[in-house]
Design a protein around this motif. Structure first.
Motif, PDB file in Angstrom:
ATOM      1  N   TYR A 145       0.836  -1.194   0.000  1.00 20.87           N
ATOM      2  CA  TYR A 145       0.000   0.000   0.000  1.00 20.87           C
ATOM      3  C   TYR A 145       0.878   1.255   0.000  1.00 20.87           C
ATOM      4  O   TYR A 145       1.758   1.428   0.840  1.00 20.87           O
ATOM      5  N   LEU A 146       0.654   2.123  -0.957  1.00 16.82           N
ATOM      6  CA  LEU A 146       1.401   3.351  -1.214  1.00 16.82           C
ATOM      7  C   LEU A 146       2.820   3.093  -1.714  1.00 16.82           C
ATOM      8  O   LEU A 146       3.607   4.037  -1.878  1.00 16.82           O
ATOM      9  N   ARG A 147       3.163   1.827  -1.946  1.00 16.11           N
ATOM     10  CA  ARG A 147       4.432   1.468  -2.598  1.00 16.11           C
ATOM     11  C   ARG A 147       4.129   0.407  -3.646  1.00 16.11           C
ATOM     12  O   ARG A 147       4.569  -0.740  -3.530  1.00 16.11           O
ATOM     13  N   ASN A 148       3.352   0.762  -4.623  1.00 22.17           N
ATOM     14  CA  ASN A 148       2.856  -0.193  -5.608  1.00 22.17           C
ATOM     15  C   ASN A 148       3.977  -1.039  -6.180  1.00 22.17           C
ATOM     16  O   ASN A 148       4.977  -0.519  -6.677  1.00 22.17           O
ATOM     17  N   GLY A 149       3.779  -2.373  -6.076  1.00 20.57           N
ATOM     18  CA  GLY A 149       4.748  -3.308  -6.624  1.00 20.57           C
ATOM     19  C   GLY A 149       5.923  -3.592  -5.723  1.00 20.57           C
ATOM     20  O   GLY A 149       6.793  -4.389  -6.084  1.00 20.57           O
ATOM     21  N   GLN A 150       5.968  -2.985  -4.545  1.00 19.13           N
ATOM     22  CA  GLN A 150       7.083  -3.203  -3.609  1.00 19.13           C
ATOM     23  C   GLN A 150       6.536  -3.612  -2.244  1.00 19.13           C
ATOM     24  O   GLN A 150       6.525  -2.822  -1.304  1.00 19.13           O
ATOM     25  N   PRO A 151       6.056  -4.850  -2.115  1.00 21.16           N
ATOM     26  CA  PRO A 151       5.463  -5.277  -0.841  1.00 21.16           C
ATOM     27  C   PRO A 151       6.495  -5.379   0.268  1.00 21.16           C
ATOM     28  O   PRO A 151       7.674  -5.682   0.032  1.00 21.16           O
ATOM     29  N   GLY A 152       6.050  -5.121   1.479  1.00 16.37           N
ATOM     30  CA  GLY A 152       6.905  -5.267   2.653  1.00 16.37           C
ATOM     31  C   GLY A 152       6.508  -6.491   3.450  1.00 16.37           C
ATOM     32  O   GLY A 152       5.449  -7.083   3.245  1.00 16.37           O
ATOM     33  N   ASN A 153       7.341  -6.888   4.389  1.00 20.12           N
ATOM     34  CA  ASN A 153       7.037  -8.038   5.256  1.00 20.12           C
ATOM     35  C   ASN A 153       6.986  -7.636   6.725  1.00 20.12           C
ATOM     36  O   ASN A 153       7.190  -8.461   7.608  1.00 20.12           O
ATOM     37  N   ASN A 154       6.692  -6.363   6.964  1.00 17.32           N
ATOM     38  CA  ASN A 154       6.576  -5.900   8.349  1.00 17.32           C
ATOM     39  C   ASN A 154       5.301  -6.395   9.028  1.00 17.32           C
ATOM     40  O   ASN A 154       5.242  -6.495  10.257  1.00 17.32           O
ATOM     41  N   ILE A 155       4.274  -6.712   8.247  1.00 11.15           N
ATOM     42  CA  ILE A 155       3.007  -7.218   8.795  1.00 11.15           C
ATOM     43  C   ILE A 155       2.816  -8.663   8.321  1.00 11.15           C
ATOM     44  O   ILE A 155       2.761  -8.928   7.119  1.00 11.15           O
ATOM     45  N   ARG A 156       2.712  -9.582   9.253  1.00  6.42           N
ATOM     46  CA  ARG A 156       2.421 -10.972   8.908  1.00  6.42           C
ATOM     47  C   ARG A 156       0.912 -11.179   8.800  1.00  6.42           C
ATOM     48  O   ARG A 156       0.143 -10.631   9.603  1.00  6.42           O
ATOM     49  N   ILE A 157       0.497 -11.942   7.796  1.00 13.37           N
ATOM     50  CA  ILE A 157      -0.904 -12.337   7.666  1.00 13.37           C
ATOM     51  C   ILE A 157      -0.960 -13.847   7.791  1.00 13.37           C
ATOM     52  O   ILE A 157      -0.524 -14.578   6.894  1.00 13.37           O
ATOM     53  N   ASP A 158      -1.489 -14.325   8.916  1.00 12.23           N
ATOM     54  CA  ASP A 158      -1.465 -15.754   9.235  1.00 12.23           C
ATOM     55  C   ASP A 158      -2.871 -16.236   9.583  1.00 12.23           C
ATOM     56  O   ASP A 158      -3.633 -15.526  10.244  1.00 12.23           O
ATOM     57  N   ASP A 159      -3.196 -17.454   9.140  1.00 15.09           N
ATOM     58  CA  ASP A 159      -4.485 -18.081   9.450  1.00 15.09           C
ATOM     59  C   ASP A 159      -5.636 -17.273   8.852  1.00 15.09           C
ATOM     60  O   ASP A 159      -6.463 -16.688   9.562  1.00 15.09           O
ATOM     61  N   LEU A 160      -5.671 -17.247   7.522  1.00 19.80           N
ATOM     62  CA  LEU A 160      -6.695 -16.536   6.775  1.00 19.80           C
ATOM     63  C   LEU A 160      -7.601 -17.555   6.084  1.00 19.80           C
ATOM     64  O   LEU A 160      -7.153 -18.303   5.216  1.00 19.80           O
ATOM     65  N   THR A 161      -8.873 -17.576   6.482  1.00 20.76           N
ATOM     66  CA  THR A 161      -9.847 -18.530   5.946  1.00 20.76           C
ATOM     67  C   THR A 161     -10.856 -17.815   5.060  1.00 20.76           C
ATOM     68  O   THR A 161     -11.461 -16.820   5.481  1.00 20.76           O
ATOM     69  N   LEU A 162     -11.034 -18.318   3.848  1.00 23.45           N
ATOM     70  CA  LEU A 162     -12.128 -17.893   2.971  1.00 23.45           C
ATOM     71  C   LEU A 162     -12.984 -19.108   2.685  1.00 23.45           C
ATOM     72  O   LEU A 162     -12.481 -20.145   2.257  1.00 23.45           O
ATOM     73  N   ASP A 163     -14.298 -18.998   2.929  1.00 23.94           N
ATOM     74  CA  ASP A 163     -15.206 -20.133   2.786  1.00 23.94           C
ATOM     75  C   ASP A 163     -16.508 -19.664   2.133  1.00 23.94           C
ATOM     76  O   ASP A 163     -17.200 -18.804   2.667  1.00 23.94           O
ATOM     77  N   ASN A 164     -16.786 -20.205   0.949  1.00 18.95           N
ATOM     78  CA  ASN A 164     -17.994 -19.877   0.202  1.00 18.95           C
ATOM     79  C   ASN A 164     -18.037 -18.387  -0.149  1.00 18.95           C
ATOM     80  O   ASN A 164     -18.906 -17.636   0.287  1.00 18.95           O
ATOM     81  N   ILE A 165     -17.080 -18.001  -0.963  1.00 19.75           N
ATOM     82  CA  ILE A 165     -16.987 -16.632  -1.479  1.00 19.75           C
ATOM     83  C   ILE A 165     -17.349 -16.701  -2.954  1.00 19.75           C
ATOM     84  O   ILE A 165     -16.678 -17.385  -3.738  1.00 19.75           O
ATOM     85  N   TYR A 166     -18.387 -15.987  -3.373  1.00 19.77           N
ATOM     86  CA  TYR A 166     -18.880 -16.189  -4.729  1.00 19.77           C
ATOM     87  C   TYR A 166     -19.408 -14.882  -5.306  1.00 19.77           C
ATOM     88  O   TYR A 166     -19.819 -13.972  -4.580  1.00 19.77           O
ATOM     89  N   GLY A 167     -19.351 -14.782  -6.654  1.00 20.99           N
ATOM     90  CA  GLY A 167     -19.911 -13.602  -7.288  1.00 20.99           C
ATOM     91  C   GLY A 167     -19.238 -13.263  -8.584  1.00 20.99           C
ATOM     92  O   GLY A 167     -18.649 -14.116  -9.255  1.00 20.99           O
ATOM     93  N   THR A 168     -19.303 -11.972  -8.964  1.00 29.06           N
ATOM     94  CA  THR A 168     -18.891 -11.542 -10.282  1.00 29.06           C
ATOM     95  C   THR A 168     -18.041 -10.281 -10.226  1.00 29.06           C
ATOM     96  O   THR A 168     -18.167  -9.456  -9.306  1.00 29.06           O
ATOM     97  N   VAL A 169     -17.191 -10.152 -11.232  1.00 28.89           N
ATOM     98  CA  VAL A 169     -16.502  -8.884 -11.480  1.00 28.89           C
ATOM     99  C   VAL A 169     -16.893  -8.412 -12.870  1.00 28.89           C
ATOM    100  O   VAL A 169     -17.334  -9.199 -13.717  1.00 28.89           O
ATOM    101  N   THR A 170     -16.730  -7.127 -13.114  1.00 27.33           N
ATOM    102  CA  THR A 170     -17.062  -6.568 -14.423  1.00 27.33           C
ATOM    103  C   THR A 170     -16.055  -5.491 -14.774  1.00 27.33           C
ATOM    104  O   THR A 170     -15.443  -4.889 -13.902  1.00 27.33           O
ATOM    105  N   GLY A 171     -15.874  -5.235 -16.058  1.00 24.89           N
ATOM    106  CA  GLY A 171     -14.919  -4.219 -16.484  1.00 24.89           C
ATOM    107  C   GLY A 171     -13.679  -4.839 -17.110  1.00 24.89           C
ATOM    108  O   GLY A 171     -13.294  -5.965 -16.802  1.00 24.89           O
ATOM    109  N   ARG A 172     -13.049  -4.074 -17.991  1.00 22.83           N
ATOM    110  CA  ARG A 172     -11.916  -4.600 -18.753  1.00 22.83           C
ATOM    111  C   ARG A 172     -10.736  -5.016 -17.893  1.00 22.83           C
ATOM    112  O   ARG A 172     -10.016  -5.958 -18.211  1.00 22.83           O
ATOM    113  N   SER A 173     -10.477  -4.300 -16.832  1.00 26.31           N
ATOM    114  CA  SER A 173      -9.286  -4.569 -16.022  1.00 26.31           C
ATOM    115  C   SER A 173      -9.575  -5.396 -14.778  1.00 26.31           C
ATOM    116  O   SER A 173      -8.671  -5.645 -13.975  1.00 26.31           O
ATOM    117  N   ALA A 174     -10.811  -5.832 -14.587  1.00 23.30           N
ATOM    118  CA  ALA A 174     -11.180  -6.535 -13.355  1.00 23.30           C
ATOM    119  C   ALA A 174     -10.539  -7.916 -13.280  1.00 23.30           C
ATOM    120  O   ALA A 174     -10.404  -8.618 -14.282  1.00 23.30           O
TER     121      ALA A 174
END
Length: 374
Positions: free
Chosen positions: A305-334
């Protein structure tokens, strides 16, 4: 955005259900009002300070707050605050907040026909907080412990709508209506509900139309967001790394479930800022989320965020569950899924039944969750 009539009709079916529920829940308002004849009424701004100081059962009714001042509601312990009629705010170019509520063991309940009107249409100029005219940053700022806020109607937030700091709080039946802000694309940074430094928060049974994050969570723990339906926003979101102090970046044990988000820039959304302090986002669940015609990324987890294309590792994201996520996107770049993790900072992601259709472009993933093929 609103040309997707089929999707909009689907969302309106949900909205009607919420509105009907909110109307029936107004019986709670009537019940509270009839418990005692000792309510103190404030029918003008000038009466509020005295009423709040003297009484624990308060009704504010149908007045305008003078420009450039905050409606201060520093409630006594065990207070009940009822809202009737329209509470509006004079226009002034200042930081706000327009309304501040604090207290312990409090109840804040909206009447059937009440409205908190932020008069955002007098401020919107196509710019957010960083440019353009100075705008009140928050309509309702809350700092409370052990309380409930029920059946609250808010219209036309100049910027953020509801900002929360607290513990053991329930927010039920919020209806936030910023649809006027779509005209000319003038409303920006109108985040609907966000909380920080909070614990044990429940947000439920609410309908939100806005132009930035629908729900945004920062530096908090133990929260459930359920049956919340959003239109036009930027996402069901988490933000971390905004603080240089490590302990102020942690987010733990939060669940979104049985929610929908449509006509938005993003659907599911986690941002971390590489320039901030260290921290951890852990034990996060999204379950039964309907994504409708998202225009950019249905699912986005980015550590740049605010450093597009240069991710940092100062924040760990651990134990992330996605369950039954559904739907649509629209638009040329989506795209359906976008993941940009820092080196070694993402782990133990488990996804099940993630189904996004309509993307013209392939997923972009530099980390691969269990149960999903990018």
């Amino acid at each position: 955005m609103f040309s997707h009539l089929k999707s909009l009709v689907s969302l309106l079916v949900i909205v009607v259900g919420i509105t009907a529920s909110s109307t029936s829940e107004s019986l709670e308002y009537l019940t509270a009002k009839n418990l005692t004849s000792d309510y103190c009424y404030a029918r003008s701004y000038a009466e509020v300070a005295d009423v709040v100081k003297r009484c624990t059962h308060i009704c504010i009714e149908n007045f305008e707050v003078p420009a450039g001042v905050t409606l201060q509601l520093n409630l006594q312990k065990h207070s009940v605050l009822l809202i009737e009629g329209t509470i509006s705010f004079g226009v002034a170019h200042w930081d706000g907040p327009l309304m501040y509520i604090t207290g312990e063991f409090i109840q804040v309940i909206g009447g059937t026909n009440h409205l908190i009107h932020g008069r955002g249409e007098q401020y919107w100029d196509g710019n957010g907080g960083a440019a353009g005219v100075t705008k009140p940053e928050r309509v309702m700022s809350i700092n409370a412990k052990r309380g409930s806020f029920k059946n609250i109607n808010i219209k036309n937030c100049p910027m953020f709508c509801v900002s929360i700091i607290g513990t053991d709080l329930t927010f039920s039946g919020f209806n936030i209506d910023n649809k006027d802000g779509f005209k000319g694309g003038l409303a920006k940074n109108t985040d609907a509900m966000g909380f920080v430094y909070s614990d044990n928060i429940l947000i439920e049974n609410s309908n939100i139309v806005n132009q930035d994050d629908c729900i945004n969570i920062m530096a908090s723990s133990n929260a459930v967001i359920r049956n919340v339906h959003c239109w036009g926003s930027h996402g069901l979101s988490f933000s971390s790394g905004l603080s240089n102090t490590d302990e102020n970046n942690d987010i733990h044990n939060v669940t979104f479930k049985d929610c929908s988000i449509g006509g938005s820039l993003n659907g599911i959304h986690i941002l971390t800022m590489p320039s901030g302090g260290r921290g951890k986002i852990s034990q996060i669940t999204y379950r039964n989320i309907n994504i409708i015609d998202v225009t950019q990324r249905a699912i986005e987890f980015r550590q740049d965020y605010l450093r597009n294309g240069q991710p940092g590792n100062n924040i760990r994201i651990d134990d992330l569950t996605l369950d039954n996520i559904y739907g649509t996107v629209t638009g040329r770049s989506a795209v359906g899924v976008y993941i940009n993790c820092g080196d070694g900072s993402c782990s133990n992601w488990n996804w099940r039944d993630v189904r996004i259709t309509g993307a013209k472009n392939k997923d972009t993933c530099n980390f691969h969750p269990n149960g999903y093929s990018c």
